[in-house]
Design a protein around this motif. Sequence first.
Motif, mmCIF file in Angstrom:
data_model
loop_
_atom_site.group_PDB
_atom_site.id
_atom_site.type_symbol
_atom_site.label_atom_id
_atom_site.label_comp_id
_atom_site.label_asym_id
_atom_site.label_seq_id
_atom_site.Cartn_x
_atom_site.Cartn_y
_atom_site.Cartn_z
ATOM 1 N N GLY A 86 0.814 -1.208 0.000
ATOM 2 C CA GLY A 86 0.000 0.000 0.000
ATOM 3 C C GLY A 86 0.846 1.255 0.000
ATOM 4 O O GLY A 86 0.519 2.243 -0.659
ATOM 5 N N GLY A 87 1.967 1.229 0.747
ATOM 6 C CA GLY A 87 2.865 2.385 0.771
ATOM 7 C C GLY A 87 3.463 2.681 -0.584
ATOM 8 O O GLY A 87 3.595 3.844 -0.982
ATOM 9 N N ILE A 88 3.834 1.634 -1.307
ATOM 10 C CA ILE A 88 4.353 1.815 -2.668
ATOM 11 C C ILE A 88 3.278 2.414 -3.570
ATOM 12 O O ILE A 88 3.504 3.388 -4.294
ATOM 13 C CB ILE A 88 4.837 0.472 -3.246
ATOM 14 N N LEU A 89 2.073 1.838 -3.524
ATOM 15 C CA LEU A 89 1.009 2.275 -4.425
ATOM 16 C C LEU A 89 0.570 3.709 -4.142
ATOM 17 O O LEU A 89 0.136 4.419 -5.053
ATOM 18 C CB LEU A 89 -0.185 1.329 -4.328
ATOM 19 N N GLN A 90 0.662 4.144 -2.885
ATOM 20 C CA GLN A 90 0.304 5.532 -2.566
ATOM 21 C C GLN A 90 1.176 6.517 -3.329
ATOM 22 O O GLN A 90 0.765 7.643 -3.602
ATOM 23 C CB GLN A 90 0.451 5.775 -1.060
ATOM 24 N N ARG A 91 2.389 6.092 -3.668
ATOM 25 C CA ARG A 91 3.356 6.987 -4.306
ATOM 26 C C ARG A 91 3.432 6.807 -5.812
ATOM 27 O O ARG A 91 4.233 7.448 -6.485
ATOM 28 C CB ARG A 91 4.726 6.782 -3.639
ATOM 29 N N VAL A 92 2.611 5.925 -6.342
ATOM 30 C CA VAL A 92 2.518 5.719 -7.787
ATOM 31 C C VAL A 92 1.443 6.644 -8.344
ATOM 32 O O VAL A 92 0.340 6.726 -7.793
ATOM 33 C CB VAL A 92 2.173 4.248 -8.105
ATOM 34 N N HIS A 93 1.752 7.334 -9.428
ATOM 35 C CA HIS A 93 0.768 8.243 -10.017
ATOM 36 C C HIS A 93 -0.415 7.440 -10.556
ATOM 37 O O HIS A 93 -0.234 6.434 -11.248
ATOM 38 C CB HIS A 93 1.406 9.055 -11.154
ATOM 39 N N PRO A 94 -1.659 7.863 -10.261
ATOM 40 C CA PRO A 94 -2.830 7.074 -10.669
ATOM 41 C C PRO A 94 -3.002 6.951 -12.173
ATOM 42 O O PRO A 94 -3.698 6.043 -12.647
ATOM 43 C CB PRO A 94 -4.010 7.833 -10.043
ATOM 44 N N ASP A 95 -2.393 7.835 -12.954
ATOM 45 C CA ASP A 95 -2.537 7.770 -14.407
ATOM 46 C C ASP A 95 -1.544 6.822 -15.068
ATOM 47 O O ASP A 95 -1.589 6.627 -16.280
ATOM 48 C CB ASP A 95 -2.378 9.170 -15.019
ATOM 49 N N GLU A 96 -0.645 6.237 -14.284
ATOM 50 C CA GLU A 96 0.334 5.309 -14.848
ATOM 51 C C GLU A 96 -0.353 4.030 -15.335
ATOM 52 O O GLU A 96 -1.320 3.559 -14.734
ATOM 53 C CB GLU A 96 1.383 4.915 -13.795
ATOM 54 N N THR A 97 0.156 3.471 -16.419
ATOM 55 C CA THR A 97 -0.180 2.110 -16.812
ATOM 56 C C THR A 97 0.993 1.231 -16.405
ATOM 57 O O THR A 97 2.123 1.446 -16.850
ATOM 58 C CB THR A 97 -0.431 1.991 -18.324
ATOM 59 N N LEU A 98 0.743 0.268 -15.540
ATOM 60 C CA LEU A 98 1.802 -0.539 -14.945
ATOM 61 C C LEU A 98 1.841 -1.922 -15.577
ATOM 62 O O LEU A 98 0.815 -2.461 -16.000
ATOM 63 C CB LEU A 98 1.573 -0.690 -13.445
ATOM 64 N N THR A 99 3.029 -2.491 -15.620
ATOM 65 C CA THR A 99 3.187 -3.909 -15.930
ATOM 66 C C THR A 99 3.491 -4.619 -14.626
ATOM 67 O O THR A 99 4.426 -4.251 -13.912
ATOM 68 C CB THR A 99 4.324 -4.141 -16.929
ATOM 69 N N VAL A 100 2.686 -5.614 -14.273
ATOM 70 C CA VAL A 100 2.888 -6.356 -13.029
ATOM 71 C C VAL A 100 3.225 -7.801 -13.371
ATOM 72 O O VAL A 100 2.702 -8.371 -14.333
ATOM 73 C CB VAL A 100 1.645 -6.290 -12.114
ATOM 74 N N SER A 101 4.117 -8.383 -12.584
ATOM 75 C CA SER A 101 4.550 -9.758 -12.821
ATOM 76 C C SER A 101 4.661 -10.481 -11.492
ATOM 77 O O SER A 101 5.056 -9.888 -10.478
ATOM 78 C CB SER A 101 5.920 -9.785 -13.524
#
Length: 260
Positions: free
Chosen positions: A207-222
């Motif tokens: 959750g701490g990481i995601l709080q600092r990720v810009h909401p408009d980003e498109t992420l690749t998760v693995s």
Amino acid sequence: MSTTRSPPQFENLARLDAHIETTDLLPVARLLAYLTDDVTLQFTDAGLRVKTLSDTSVIGFDATVPVEYGTDTEPVTFGVDTDQFLSAVSFISDPDSIKLQIRTDDPEITVSTGSRLNYVDALEPDDPETISPHPEVEYATTAAVDAHELKRAVATVFGSGDGAVFVTLTDDTLWATVPGVEAVGTASLAKTEGRHTYTRLSDELFGGILQRVHPDETLTVSTREEFPFHIEAEHYTVTIVPQQFPEDEYDPLADVEDSA
């Protein structure tokens, strides 16, 4: 004025002028301040390069931020206190770009835009070649997800269990589940490759990481069971070491099937 001594590699450096897009730099600065107390920054032909492990060694971070710069010595490497660095760059919220400037006669890094000015102490850096985030892993499943959906999915179950959340990647959905909790968070996946997999992460760290990720980003998760969970954004990657699985062998796929 700071009394910090200039690192030895600045002795032959007359000047560094670096211009960085604000939207590129701020997410990186926020993540660095969350992960560690100090970090080595390196200017190379590819841009501003940052590699570090969190102070707990459970999160790896690797970034290359595009930079327009001019210097008479390349590459340029220096250390910064991450809280001070974030404070210096985050006061600039509206301008499109931030300028970092270093001179040999002043061991401070000047941060400026327009008429606004701030300073960061230039600290002795670590050797960038010795800094290695978590090693590359051949992940079983990879998919694309919108950051705002991933944030919402994890927020749905945040703090509802024993401090951990199971993240499952299926054909078209990311599922966030907690043993014994009816709430389920979901996010739509695209470009999914590989079989269904899941991992168990600290909800506080994730959750701490995601709080600092810009909401408009498109992420690749693995992901792959018992291996780091990997998040790739436009200019940085984050890997999170999974928590040990509970002895009762909870199967999150069962909760996924019940919720489908």
